[in-house]
Design a protein around this motif. Structure first.
Motif, PDB file in Angstrom:
ATOM      1  N   CYS A 342       0.836  -1.214   0.000  1.00 36.51           N
ATOM      2  CA  CYS A 342       0.000   0.000   0.000  1.00 36.51           C
ATOM      3  C   CYS A 342       0.864   1.256   0.000  1.00 36.51           C
ATOM      4  CB  CYS A 342      -0.944  -0.004   1.203  1.00 36.51           C
ATOM      5  SG  CYS A 342      -2.411   1.024   0.972  1.00 36.51           S
ATOM      6  N   ASP A 343       1.856   1.235  -0.871  1.00 35.79           N
ATOM      7  CA  ASP A 343       2.810   2.345  -0.972  1.00 35.79           C
ATOM      8  C   ASP A 343       2.317   3.290  -2.072  1.00 35.79           C
ATOM      9  OD1 ASP A 343       5.020   3.903  -0.741  1.00 35.79           O
ATOM     10  OD2 ASP A 343       6.411   2.467  -1.639  1.00 35.79           O
ATOM     11  N   ILE A 344       1.455   4.211  -1.702  1.00 40.82           N
ATOM     12  CA  ILE A 344       0.739   5.031  -2.684  1.00 40.82           C
ATOM     13  C   ILE A 344       1.697   5.932  -3.461  1.00 40.82           C
ATOM     14  CG2 ILE A 344      -1.098   6.720  -3.000  1.00 40.82           C
ATOM     15  CD1 ILE A 344      -1.875   3.824  -2.058  1.00 40.82           C
ATOM     16  N   GLY A 345       1.593   5.853  -4.798  1.00 37.07           N
ATOM     17  CA  GLY A 345       2.466   6.649  -5.657  1.00 37.07           C
ATOM     18  C   GLY A 345       3.918   6.273  -5.526  1.00 37.07           C
ATOM     19  N   GLY A 346       4.188   5.066  -5.052  1.00 36.45           N
ATOM     20  CA  GLY A 346       5.557   4.656  -4.769  1.00 36.45           C
ATOM     21  C   GLY A 346       6.163   3.823  -5.871  1.00 36.45           C
ATOM     22  N   SER A 347       6.498   2.580  -5.547  1.00 37.99           N
ATOM     23  CA  SER A 347       7.184   1.742  -6.531  1.00 37.99           C
ATOM     24  C   SER A 347       6.306   1.488  -7.755  1.00 37.99           C
ATOM     25  CB  SER A 347       7.589   0.415  -5.895  1.00 37.99           C
ATOM     26  OG  SER A 347       6.473  -0.265  -5.376  1.00 37.99           O
ATOM     27  N   LEU A 348       4.992   1.493  -7.568  1.00 42.94           N
ATOM     28  CA  LEU A 348       4.047   1.423  -8.688  1.00 42.94           C
ATOM     29  C   LEU A 348       3.403   2.806  -8.803  1.00 42.94           C
ATOM     30  CD1 LEU A 348       2.544  -2.025  -7.716  1.00 42.94           C
ATOM     31  CD2 LEU A 348       4.060  -1.602  -9.658  1.00 42.94           C
ATOM     32  N   GLU A 349       3.935   3.615  -9.675  1.00 43.06           N
ATOM     33  CA  GLU A 349       3.586   5.038  -9.709  1.00 43.06           C
ATOM     34  C   GLU A 349       2.102   5.265  -9.928  1.00 43.06           C
ATOM     35  OE1 GLU A 349       5.183   9.133 -11.890  1.00 43.06           O
ATOM     36  OE2 GLU A 349       5.492   7.183 -12.859  1.00 43.06           O
ATOM     37  N   PHE A 350       1.458   4.418 -10.725  1.00 36.10           N
ATOM     38  CA  PHE A 350       0.072   4.638 -11.106  1.00 36.10           C
ATOM     39  C   PHE A 350      -0.915   4.188 -10.019  1.00 36.10           C
ATOM     40  CE2 PHE A 350       1.890   0.801 -12.794  1.00 36.10           C
ATOM     41  CZ  PHE A 350       1.018  -0.198 -12.384  1.00 36.10           C
ATOM     42  N   VAL A 351      -0.424   3.486  -8.980  1.00 39.34           N
ATOM     43  CA  VAL A 351      -1.281   3.155  -7.837  1.00 39.34           C
ATOM     44  C   VAL A 351      -1.306   4.388  -6.942  1.00 39.34           C
ATOM     45  CG1 VAL A 351      -1.674   1.600  -5.889  1.00 39.34           C
ATOM     46  CG2 VAL A 351      -0.714   0.710  -8.020  1.00 39.34           C
ATOM     47  N   ASN A 352      -2.285   5.255  -7.185  1.00 41.84           N
ATOM     48  CA  ASN A 352      -2.281   6.585  -6.578  1.00 41.84           C
ATOM     49  C   ASN A 352      -3.309   6.759  -5.480  1.00 41.84           C
ATOM     50  OD1 ASN A 352      -4.654   6.633  -8.015  1.00 41.84           O
ATOM     51  ND2 ASN A 352      -4.270   8.603  -9.024  1.00 41.84           N
ATOM     52  N   ARG A 353      -3.904   5.676  -4.994  1.00 40.06           N
ATOM     53  CA  ARG A 353      -4.930   5.795  -3.957  1.00 40.06           C
ATOM     54  C   ARG A 353      -5.011   4.498  -3.158  1.00 40.06           C
ATOM     55  NH1 ARG A 353      -9.773   6.554  -8.127  1.00 40.06           N
ATOM     56  NH2 ARG A 353      -8.080   7.731  -9.104  1.00 40.06           N
ATOM     57  N   THR A 354      -5.499   4.620  -1.926  1.00 46.35           N
ATOM     58  CA  THR A 354      -5.766   3.420  -1.145  1.00 46.35           C
ATOM     59  C   THR A 354      -7.176   2.926  -1.440  1.00 46.35           C
ATOM     60  OG1 THR A 354      -6.606   4.702   0.727  1.00 46.35           O
ATOM     61  CG2 THR A 354      -4.260   4.173   0.723  1.00 46.35           C
ATOM     62  N   THR A 355      -7.403   1.667  -1.137  1.00 48.77           N
ATOM     63  CA  THR A 355      -8.743   1.101  -1.241  1.00 48.77           C
ATOM     64  C   THR A 355      -9.133   0.562   0.132  1.00 48.77           C
ATOM     65  OG1 THR A 355      -7.831  -1.024  -1.968  1.00 48.77           O
ATOM     66  CG2 THR A 355      -8.494   0.524  -3.675  1.00 48.77           C
ATOM     67  N   SER A 356     -10.375   0.231   0.307  1.00 55.40           N
ATOM     68  CA  SER A 356     -10.857  -0.235   1.608  1.00 55.40           C
ATOM     69  C   SER A 356     -11.195  -1.714   1.549  1.00 55.40           C
ATOM     70  CB  SER A 356     -12.090   0.568   2.026  1.00 55.40           C
ATOM     71  OG  SER A 356     -13.155   0.348   1.108  1.00 55.40           O
ATOM     72  N   ILE A 357     -11.373  -2.309   2.713  1.00 49.58           N
ATOM     73  CA  ILE A 357     -11.667  -3.730   2.770  1.00 49.58           C
ATOM     74  C   ILE A 357     -12.965  -4.055   2.038  1.00 49.58           C
ATOM     75  CG2 ILE A 357     -12.372  -5.567   4.365  1.00 49.58           C
ATOM     76  CD1 ILE A 357     -10.267  -4.501   6.309  1.00 49.58           C
ATOM     77  N   ASP A 358     -13.958  -3.182   2.169  1.00 50.18           N
ATOM     78  CA  ASP A 358     -15.245  -3.466   1.532  1.00 50.18           C
ATOM     79  C   ASP A 358     -15.318  -2.955   0.095  1.00 50.18           C
ATOM     80  OD1 ASP A 358     -15.063  -0.944   2.527  1.00 50.18           O
ATOM     81  OD2 ASP A 358     -17.122  -0.803   3.220  1.00 50.18           O
ATOM     82  N   SER A 359     -14.295  -2.257  -0.356  1.00 52.39           N
ATOM     83  CA  SER A 359     -14.224  -1.818  -1.748  1.00 52.39           C
ATOM     84  C   SER A 359     -12.750  -1.854  -2.151  1.00 52.39           C
ATOM     85  CB  SER A 359     -14.801  -0.399  -1.906  1.00 52.39           C
ATOM     86  OG  SER A 359     -14.778  -0.002  -3.254  1.00 52.39           O
ATOM     87  N   SER A 360     -12.296  -3.061  -2.442  1.00 53.49           N
ATOM     88  CA  SER A 360     -10.855  -3.326  -2.491  1.00 53.49           C
ATOM     89  C   SER A 360     -10.160  -2.900  -3.775  1.00 53.49           C
ATOM     90  CB  SER A 360     -10.606  -4.826  -2.281  1.00 53.49           C
ATOM     91  OG  SER A 360     -11.048  -5.240  -1.015  1.00 53.49           O
ATOM     92  N   PHE A 361     -10.918  -2.591  -4.830  1.00 59.25           N
ATOM     93  CA  PHE A 361     -10.288  -2.410  -6.140  1.00 59.25           C
ATOM     94  C   PHE A 361     -10.673  -1.096  -6.806  1.00 59.25           C
ATOM     95  CE2 PHE A 361     -10.517  -6.939  -5.381  1.00 59.25           C
ATOM     96  CZ  PHE A 361      -9.268  -7.398  -5.775  1.00 59.25           C
ATOM     97  N   PHE A 362      -9.753  -0.613  -7.617  1.00 57.75           N
ATOM     98  CA  PHE A 362     -10.083   0.383  -8.630  1.00 57.75           C
ATOM     99  C   PHE A 362      -9.479  -0.095  -9.944  1.00 57.75           C
ATOM    100  CE2 PHE A 362      -6.016   1.921  -6.905  1.00 57.75           C
ATOM    101  CZ  PHE A 362      -5.282   2.190  -8.054  1.00 57.75           C
ATOM    102  N   ARG A 363      -9.885   0.491 -11.018  1.00 56.22           N
ATOM    103  CA  ARG A 363      -9.396   0.097 -12.339  1.00 56.22           C
ATOM    104  C   ARG A 363      -8.624   1.248 -12.952  1.00 56.22           C
ATOM    105  NH1 ARG A 363     -11.980   0.654 -17.333  1.00 56.22           N
ATOM    106  NH2 ARG A 363     -13.914   1.148 -16.232  1.00 56.22           N
ATOM    107  N   TYR A 364      -7.425   0.943 -13.407  1.00 58.22           N
ATOM    108  CA  TYR A 364      -6.599   1.950 -14.077  1.00 58.22           C
ATOM    109  C   TYR A 364      -6.444   1.561 -15.536  1.00 58.22           C
ATOM    110  CZ  TYR A 364      -2.539   4.581 -15.666  1.00 58.22           C
ATOM    111  OH  TYR A 364      -1.694   5.384 -16.385  1.00 58.22           O
TER     112      TYR A 364
END
Length: 846
Positions: A342-364
């Motif tokens: 959960c390293d936001i904007g880190g090693s995976l630059e495009f992973v720019n947000r956290t997600t929650s347990i009940d809504s675990s995914f977003f689509r890029y």
């Protein structure tokens, strides 16, 4: 009445996150403490704040004798998982929780201010470490387990949106199962369906890439291994992908397994200098020397990337936004990302947000560089949940409390933290309204961080000093309190510092990085500061972490100069060793080296109980002319690899040596010179199991020029016996004495009970070599006369040898090679009339 040390323990209701259902102690832990009695447990009462969401109901605590109350005012020690609300913190108490303050994290400084204002003793779980420096209280494996299950759950939905029905669709999220065992059973059921019905060929080969080898990665792999699977080496990914595509043709064909691949830093980057290989110590110290290659060598073959490795800004990214866009345009098979770190904007630059347990995914969608909340349409599904361990709240709480239990007695009954065991004292950030000695750097870091450096520079008074340098420190700055020493050096010399950048590791395994602008009005003072910081970085015995071998602290000046610890191979702690030769001595050597990076049996048990992240950093390569011999040697040895090598092939020899830090040659003595020359050329250390002969001695200056060590046999003979001899000789010479006669005996004798064969001898090395040694000619000095013995007559020259205090020992002595050379080596050649070195054997060996 005084609160600290009163034996009354409070347990907080967690209020930071709705999903936080863990507890620091379970009802069974509380029962153990209360029923043991205060004399044994240090606990008189336990007060539990009521909670309707905690994994263990209030009534279960009540049943074992706990008091349920919102009021914790009588509690001297208050326990939680996450930090309490500021208004809930009571004065003059001891609190223990994950505070995230010891690295001067800006967002948590209001919490620290409140702690200090209320004269609270703050103990941070993250800082309770064992003798080896590893955290005792951690949830890494639970994050990996929950993250992997959740992603497989989402993967089923994603594939369905792409038109594929898969067994993953029947799997729920981790929190939907009553226990970890139930969740694992569900994964096993999915695996059985894959084994029976298979996966559609259109999504195969289904390749999961795991980054890192710590507890998070191990937890994720633990779940993955419940599926029918095969692990492949990173180098085999292109081959696997090509073969699978050839074999999986046909829309109706089904595939009955998935593939896994574990990658570490060595697979993610390569040195900018093509003549140099990957060096872990150099990479951590000088990441700017390396280029990222994950997007070229690994990502093109990945279906899923499970990111389990911490990252800092100074390191190359795993994947940048541009790189993933290029990969998708080229048609890479990547379906999704599980960023368990959960390293936001880190090693995976495009992973720019956290997600929650009940809504675990977003689509890029890389092609449109757009983000979406659904799993339909183009792009990758991304998961980045930062509270994963609480999905297995029951098991995580049990695991945590099992470890915490041993500390409760000391924490609940001690008034003065200085009376605590050392590992708890080091975990105490504040006591009595003040920071403890270990953490006195925090206000200095805060003060430096209070103004933006760009504002300072714009005002034209950078540090308000005439002379300034940019100093980069990296290593175990905070978890081993080395930042204190660095700042003390600067301030004691009269210099100043301004914090320009600070990246703090999120675990004891992750290194931290601070960039300071160091200033002084006098250039000599600045030089003194730099010299002192360099000495700190170069501290010979303490500069390396005992487990990983990486610098505990390293230094760069002005992004130009390098310290001695960064330049050459003359540093302690290697990450890889090459053993050349696969004879009898090889396997014990490989086992020993591998054990340096692996826990003992007892430590394995401790690791399982405490969730340690044990990092095995010593990689052993065993090279032999015949690959089969090397493979037999390494069988069952972790982190060992067999390679085929003909040492007469200089190019192949150099290729093997370039991959390691130390070479151990177990070849015949005549082969050492060619290995030594290659080591000198590549600046790699060399250890041999042979005496230093003339041909090796001639390489002394070249080895020194290359900055490497070449070490010959230094065991009993010619190591310990030489040192003992010189000690006695030097002692006599200091007292103006002279050595008239020198005799020395050695020999690897088995115990009499074990001398149960015709030779009365046991071989710890090559039997052929031992027998050949019995044909070596010998020469020695006896009563002023030189005595020579031919090799064919060596055994015939054996003489009986008796020890006065041990008359039952029937021994005989053989002269040992050339004793005369020790007249010069020992400095007794002009005074001793007898110089004899012999080997003892049981009588009758010849």
């Amino acid at each position: 009445m005084p609160m600290l040390g009163n034996g009354v323990v409070g347990i907080l209701s967690e209020s930071v996150n709705k999903w936080e259902r863990r507890a620091p102690l379970t009802p069974s832990h509380c029962a153990r403490l209360l029923h043991s009695g205060r004399d044994k447990s240090g606990v008189a009462r336990i007060v539990v704040q009521p909670s309707t969401k905690r994994i263990h109901h209030d009534v279960l605590y009540e049943d074992v004798g706990c008091q349920i109350s919102e009021d914790l005012s009588e509690c001297g020690l208050v326990l939680g998982i996450k930090q309490p609300k500021l208004e809930m913190i009571l004065p003059d108490r001891a609190y223990a929780f994950f505070s995230h303050t010891h690295k001067a994290q800006r967002e948590n400084m209001p919490l620290l201010d409140k702690i200090l204002a209320e004269r609270v003793s703050l103990y941070d779980y993250e800082l309770i470490v064992g003798d080896n420096g590893r955290r005792l209280l951690a949830f890494g494996k639970f994050a990996g387990r929950a993250g992997m299950i959740d992603f497989l759950h989402g993967l089923g939905q994603r594939y369905l949106s792409l038109g594929y029905s898969t067994p993953f669709l029947s799997l729920g999220a981790s929190y939907m199962y009553s226990s970890l065992a139930a969740a694992k059973a569900a994964v096993i059921s999915v695996g059985e369906e894959i084994s029976t019905l298979g996966l559609p060929s259109g999504i195969c080969p289904l390749v999961f890439i795991f980054t890192g080898s710590g507890n998070v990665s191990l937890g994720a792999q633990e779940i993955f291994k419940l599926l029918p699977h095969t692990f492949v080496e990173p180098s085999r990914l292109p081959e696997l992908f090509g073969k699978a595509k050839d074999q999986h043709g046909g829309a109706s064909k089904r595939i009955f397994q998935v593939y896994g691949c574990v990658v570490t830093s060595e697979d993610m980057v390569e040195h900018k200098d093509p003549t140099k290989g990957f060096d872990k110590a150099d990479y951590y110290t000088h990441p700017e020397h390396y280029n990222p290659v994950f997007h070229k060598k690994i990502a093109p073959y990945a279906s899923v990337i499970v990111n389990c490795m911490y990252w800092e800004q100074r390191f190359p990214r795993l994947l940048s936004t541009q790189q993933i866009q290029d990969l998708v345009r080229k048609g890479c098979p990547l379906v999704g990302i599980s960023d368990i770190t959960c390293d936001i904007g880190g090693s995976l630059e495009f992973v720019n947000r956290t997600t929650s347990i009940d809504s675990s995914f977003f689509r890029y969608d890389p092609l449109s560089d757009s983000y979406h909340d659904d799993l339909e349409g183009n792009g990758l599904v991304c998961q980045a949940v930062d509270t994963l361990p609480t999905e297995f709240a029951k098991e995580a709480s049990q695991h945590f409390g099992d470890i915490l239990l041993e500390f409760i007695g000391s924490l609940s009954s001690t008034v003065d933290f200085t009376e605590l065991p050392s590992h708890l004292r080091r975990a105490c950030i504040a006591h009595g309204g003040a920071l403890t000695t270990f953490y006195e750097y925090i206000p200095r870091m805060r003060k430096s961080d209070s103004e933006d450096v760009s504002d300072n520079l714009a005002k034209g008074h950078s540090n308000k000093k005439k002379h300034n340098l940019l100093v980069s420190l990296s290593g175990h700055l905070f978890d081993q309190f080395l930042i204190n020493e660095a700042l003390d050096i600067i301030e004691a010399a009269g210099g100043s510092f301004h914090l320009v950048k600070c990246q703090v590791g999120q675990s004891t395994e992750a290194l931290s990085f601070s960039e300071l602008e160091v200033g002084a009005d006098d250039s000599a003072v600045l030089d003194q500061i730099i010299d002192s910081l360099t000495s700190l970085a170069n501290a010979s015995e303490n500069n390396r972490d005992q487990i990983s071998g990486i610098n505990r602290i390293s230094l760069r000046i002005g992004k130009v100069q390098e310290t001695a610890t960064q330049k050459g191979p003359g540093t302690k702690g290697t990450s890889s060793v090459l053993i050349i030769g696969a004879g009898r001595v090889c396997r014990p050597a490989a086992e020993l080296l591998a054990s340096f990076g692996s826990p003992s049996h007892q430590m394995q048990k401790t690791c399982m109980e405490t969730d340690f992240e044990w990092q095995n950093d010593i990689r052993v390569l065993v090279a032999s002319l015949y690959l089969k011999d090397a493979e037999e040697v390494i069988e069952g040895i972790p982190n060992a690899e067999a390679v085929q090598l003909d040492v007469s092939d200089h190019k192949s020899l150099c290729k093997c040596i370039s991959q390691v830090e130390i070479v151990i040659s177990l070849l015949p003595a005549s082969c050492h010179v060619m290995v030594a020359n290659a080591c000198i050329e590549l600046k790699k250390h060399l250890v041999t199991a042979s005496y230093i002969d003339d041909s090796m001695s001639k390489l002394d200056e070249k080895a020194k020029g290359a900055g490497i060590t070449i070490l010959g046999e230094m065991g009993l003979d010619p190591g310990i016996d030489h040192m003992m001899a010189m000690k006695m000789i030097n002692h006599a010479h200091v007292r103006k004495g002279k050595i008239k006669s020198f005799t020395s005996y050695c020999g690897g004798l088995p115990s009499p009970a074990a001398a149960n064969n015709p030779l009365a001898y046991k071989f710890s090395w090559s039997p052929a070599g031992a027998i050949r040694a019995g044909r070596n000619p010998a020469i020695y000095l006896f009563n002023g006369k030189t005595v020579q013995v031919d090799g064919d007559s060596l055994y015939d020259s054996a003489e009986k040898f008796r020890i006065a205090d041990l008359p039952a020992f029937a021994l005989e002595c053989l002269p040992n090679r050339n004793s005369l050379v020790y007249g010069d080596i020992y400095g007794i050649g002009k005074e001793a009339s007898t110089i004899f070195r012999g080997t003892l054997r049981y009588e009758g060996m010849a």
